[in-house]
Write a protein that holds these residues in place. Structure first.
Motif, PDB file in Angstrom:
ATOM      1  N   PRO A 221       0.830  -1.210   0.000  1.00 55.42           N
ATOM      2  CA  PRO A 221       0.000   0.000   0.000  1.00 55.42           C
ATOM      3  C   PRO A 221       0.867   1.264   0.000  1.00 55.42           C
ATOM      4  N   PRO A 222       0.585   2.223  -0.844  1.00 53.32           N
ATOM      5  CA  PRO A 222       1.385   3.459  -0.871  1.00 53.32           C
ATOM      6  C   PRO A 222       1.499   4.149   0.494  1.00 53.32           C
ATOM      7  N   PRO A 223       0.429   4.186   1.326  1.00 54.25           N
ATOM      8  CA  PRO A 223       0.597   4.817   2.646  1.00 54.25           C
ATOM      9  C   PRO A 223       1.652   4.124   3.509  1.00 54.25           C
ATOM     10  N   LEU A 224       1.781   2.814   3.369  1.00 57.00           N
ATOM     11  CA  LEU A 224       2.789   2.079   4.132  1.00 57.00           C
ATOM     12  C   LEU A 224       4.184   2.431   3.632  1.00 57.00           C
ATOM     13  N   ARG A 225       4.338   2.467   2.337  1.00 54.50           N
ATOM     14  CA  ARG A 225       5.628   2.854   1.758  1.00 54.50           C
ATOM     15  C   ARG A 225       6.034   4.245   2.241  1.00 54.50           C
ATOM     16  N   ASP A 226       5.091   5.171   2.231  1.00 52.11           N
ATOM     17  CA  ASP A 226       5.398   6.541   2.650  1.00 52.11           C
ATOM     18  C   ASP A 226       5.706   6.609   4.144  1.00 52.11           C
ATOM     19  N   LEU A 227       5.032   5.779   4.935  1.00 53.24           N
ATOM     20  CA  LEU A 227       5.265   5.802   6.379  1.00 53.24           C
ATOM     21  C   LEU A 227       6.657   5.283   6.718  1.00 53.24           C
ATOM     22  N   VAL A 228       7.104   4.226   6.054  1.00 54.97           N
ATOM     23  CA  VAL A 228       8.456   3.714   6.286  1.00 54.97           C
ATOM     24  C   VAL A 228       9.477   4.798   5.958  1.00 54.97           C
ATOM     25  N   ARG A 229       9.284   5.469   4.854  1.00 58.73           N
ATOM     26  CA  ARG A 229      10.209   6.537   4.464  1.00 58.73           C
ATOM     27  C   ARG A 229      10.206   7.670   5.491  1.00 58.73           C
ATOM     28  N   ALA A 230       9.028   8.008   6.007  1.00 67.16           N
ATOM     29  CA  ALA A 230       8.946   9.082   6.995  1.00 67.16           C
ATOM     30  C   ALA A 230       9.650   8.694   8.296  1.00 67.16           C
ATOM     31  N   CYS A 231       9.463   7.453   8.735  1.00 66.37           N
ATOM     32  CA  CYS A 231      10.120   6.995   9.968  1.00 66.37           C
ATOM     33  C   CYS A 231      11.638   7.012   9.837  1.00 66.37           C
ATOM     34  N   MET A 232      12.135   6.753   8.625  1.00 67.33           N
ATOM     35  CA  MET A 232      13.578   6.674   8.408  1.00 67.33           C
ATOM     36  C   MET A 232      14.172   7.979   7.890  1.00 67.33           C
ATOM     37  N   ALA A 233      13.436   9.077   8.039  1.00 65.81           N
ATOM     38  CA  ALA A 233      13.985  10.380   7.657  1.00 65.81           C
ATOM     39  C   ALA A 233      15.256  10.652   8.455  1.00 65.81           C
ATOM     40  N   LYS A 234      16.250  11.237   7.808  1.00 62.61           N
ATOM     41  CA  LYS A 234      17.530  11.459   8.497  1.00 62.61           C
ATOM     42  C   LYS A 234      17.410  12.477   9.628  1.00 62.61           C
ATOM     43  N   ARG A 235      16.604  13.495   9.434  1.00 64.82           N
ATOM     44  CA  ARG A 235      16.453  14.521  10.467  1.00 64.82           C
ATOM     45  C   ARG A 235      15.377  14.093  11.458  1.00 64.82           C
ATOM     46  N   PRO A 236      15.711  14.000  12.755  1.00 66.02           N
ATOM     47  CA  PRO A 236      14.733  13.556  13.749  1.00 66.02           C
ATOM     48  C   PRO A 236      13.437  14.354  13.726  1.00 66.02           C
ATOM     49  N   GLU A 237      13.552  15.655  13.487  1.00 65.14           N
ATOM     50  CA  GLU A 237      12.362  16.496  13.503  1.00 65.14           C
ATOM     51  C   GLU A 237      11.422  16.221  12.327  1.00 65.14           C
ATOM     52  N   ASP A 238      11.909  15.497  11.316  1.00 62.08           N
ATOM     53  CA  ASP A 238      11.070  15.156  10.172  1.00 62.08           C
ATOM     54  C   ASP A 238      10.315  13.843  10.366  1.00 62.08           C
ATOM     55  N   ARG A 239      10.610  13.129  11.442  1.00 58.49           N
ATOM     56  CA  ARG A 239       9.953  11.840  11.679  1.00 58.49           C
ATOM     57  C   ARG A 239       8.630  12.047  12.428  1.00 58.49           C
ATOM     58  N   PRO A 240       7.646  11.203  12.167  1.00 52.50           N
ATOM     59  CA  PRO A 240       6.364  11.324  12.888  1.00 52.50           C
ATOM     60  C   PRO A 240       6.509  10.885  14.337  1.00 52.50           C
ATOM     61  N   LEU A 241       5.550  11.264  15.163  1.00 57.95           N
ATOM     62  CA  LEU A 241       5.501  10.789  16.540  1.00 57.95           C
ATOM     63  C   LEU A 241       5.091   9.321  16.553  1.00 57.95           C
ATOM     64  N   SER A 242       5.539   8.607  17.572  1.00 52.75           N
ATOM     65  CA  SER A 242       5.216   7.188  17.660  1.00 52.75           C
ATOM     66  C   SER A 242       3.711   6.949  17.727  1.00 52.75           C
ATOM     67  N   VAL A 243       2.970   7.832  18.388  1.00 52.83           N
ATOM     68  CA  VAL A 243       1.527   7.667  18.481  1.00 52.83           C
ATOM     69  C   VAL A 243       0.889   7.750  17.100  1.00 52.83           C
ATOM     70  N   ASP A 244       1.394   8.649  16.245  1.00 50.06           N
ATOM     71  CA  ASP A 244       0.842   8.780  14.900  1.00 50.06           C
ATOM     72  C   ASP A 244       1.226   7.591  14.027  1.00 50.06           C
ATOM     73  N   VAL A 245       2.430   7.066  14.235  1.00 50.51           N
ATOM     74  CA  VAL A 245       2.838   5.874  13.487  1.00 50.51           C
ATOM     75  C   VAL A 245       1.915   4.708  13.827  1.00 50.51           C
ATOM     76  N   ALA A 246       1.633   4.537  15.112  1.00 51.37           N
ATOM     77  CA  ALA A 246       0.758   3.435  15.529  1.00 51.37           C
ATOM     78  C   ALA A 246      -0.630   3.574  14.912  1.00 51.37           C
ATOM     79  N   LEU A 247      -1.196   4.751  15.005  1.00 52.99           N
ATOM     80  CA  LEU A 247      -2.528   4.967  14.437  1.00 52.99           C
ATOM     81  C   LEU A 247      -2.540   4.725  12.934  1.00 52.99           C
TER      82      LEU A 247
END
Length: 346
Positions: free
Chosen positions: A303-329
């Motif tokens: 699913p494209p949302p899953l692909r995008d979420l993995v990329r967001a979690c692995m962003a090099k800059r910490p401030e660009d990563r989502p919060l864990s609560v949002d990742v879970a949801l």
């Protein structure tokens, strides 16, 4: 890693917890399967190596892990029944922790057979993200989330080994994130998400799964106080404050989100984004300058949302990563409506 001498089978901790055999070993301690002679149930007991009985840092490491694991009180984290200090047959006095005994296999064994289908990978990652959201809400960073620290059991997914966990770094980001609960409502119903967030923010999180009280703080008392932080009145001096780990005190919740992204990548592709020789070192050390490039996941049917979420979690800059609560949801939303059997432990 130094060799840690094991206690002989049949050793009784506090004349109660009879050790059956070693089931896990770290750098400073060993985990044993055991039987509670009073209640007749099987448990796990983690004991510091007797040779390190005089090592103040090693003793503190066992105590810190017990405090942090107990603080989480999450159904996907092993329950802590008791911790304190106990005399051993050789005369040494060492910290011990009595834990829930888990049945199952490490996720590493599942991955050794190849990558997982994306729904199963998402379910495992969503459970891990739930635990991280609770940990971050309670001021804890796990700092060592990986396939070897996830157990796939008949009771579900369990996140284990909080040996590197630490009190969250307090800077611009306080690390206090809302507790997340899996949505159980019908597809498209966001009411439960909102209620879960609201309850968490206002200090009344609700959680599915078994309820239990805190652990007993047992062990040897010296000079009116035992070494688990309780005085004779039973007051826990550490109830409001968690200790930082000397090697990971710099950690932030965003570091856990990154390692969750790496875990998802490994489950979906069957390989690490790093060369094998440096994978563990880079992720554990949190060296942002050496982090893997944001991945491209060209997996059919993903699913494209899953692909995008993995990329967001692995962003090099910490401030660009989502919060864990949002990742879970987001992960539970991706799974919404997908029928998936329980993960196999075979």
């Amino acid at each position: 890693m130094p060799c840690v001498a094991k206690l002989p089978m049949g050793t009784a901790i506090l004349r109660r917890y009879v050790l059956i055999g070693a089931i896990g070993q770290g750098g400073v301690s060993t985990v044993y399967s055991a039987v509670d002679a009073r209640q007749g149930r099987k448990l796990a007991v983690k004991v510091l190596a007797p040779s390190l009985a005089d090592d103040a840092q090693a003793r503190e490491d066992v105590r810190r892990e017990a405090l942090i694991t107990d603080r989480l009180r999450h159904p996907s984290v092993p329950r802590v029944f008791e911790y304190g200090e106990a005399p051993l047959p050789d005369g040494s006095v060492v910290p011990y922790v009595v834990l829930e005994l888990l049945a199952g296999v490490p996720l590493t064994e599942r991955l050794a057979r190849g990558r997982l289908e994306w729904p199963e990978a998402v379910r495992i990652a969503a459970t891990a993200a739930d635990v991280l959201a609770v940990a971050h809400r309670r001021g804890v960073v796990h700092r060592d989330l990986s396939a070897r620290n996830i157990m796939v059991s008949p009771a579900g997914i369990k996140i284990i080994d909080f040996g590197l966990a630490t009190a969250a770094l307090r800077s611009g980001d306080s690390g206090a994130h809302p507790v997340v609960i899996r949505r159980n409502g019908p597809r498209g119903d966001t009411t439960r998400d909102t209620l879960s967030r609201s309850a968490a923010v206002h200090g009344a999180p609700r959680r599915d799964g078994p309820k239990h009280g805190g652990p007993k703080h047992g062990g040897l008392r010296r000079g009116g106080q035992d070494h688990s932080g309780l005085d004779h009145g039973g007051h826990d001096h550490d109830a409001g404050t968690l200790p930082s780990h000397p090697k990971t005190a710099f950690a932030r919740p965003a570091d856990d989100v990154y390692t969750l992204g790496v875990l998802l990548y490994e489950m979906l592709t069957g390989r690490s984004p790093y060369p094998p020789a440096v994978a563990a070192m880079i992720v554990t050390a949190g060296r942002a300058g050496h982090l893997a490039p944001t991945p491209v996941l060209a997996i059919p049917g993903l699913p494209p949302p899953l692909r995008d979420l993995v990329r967001a979690c692995m962003a090099k800059r910490p401030e660009d990563r989502p919060l864990s609560v949002d990742v879970a949801l987001d992960l539970w939303r991706i799974l919404d409506g997908v029928h998936l059997p329980e993960p196999s432990i075979n």
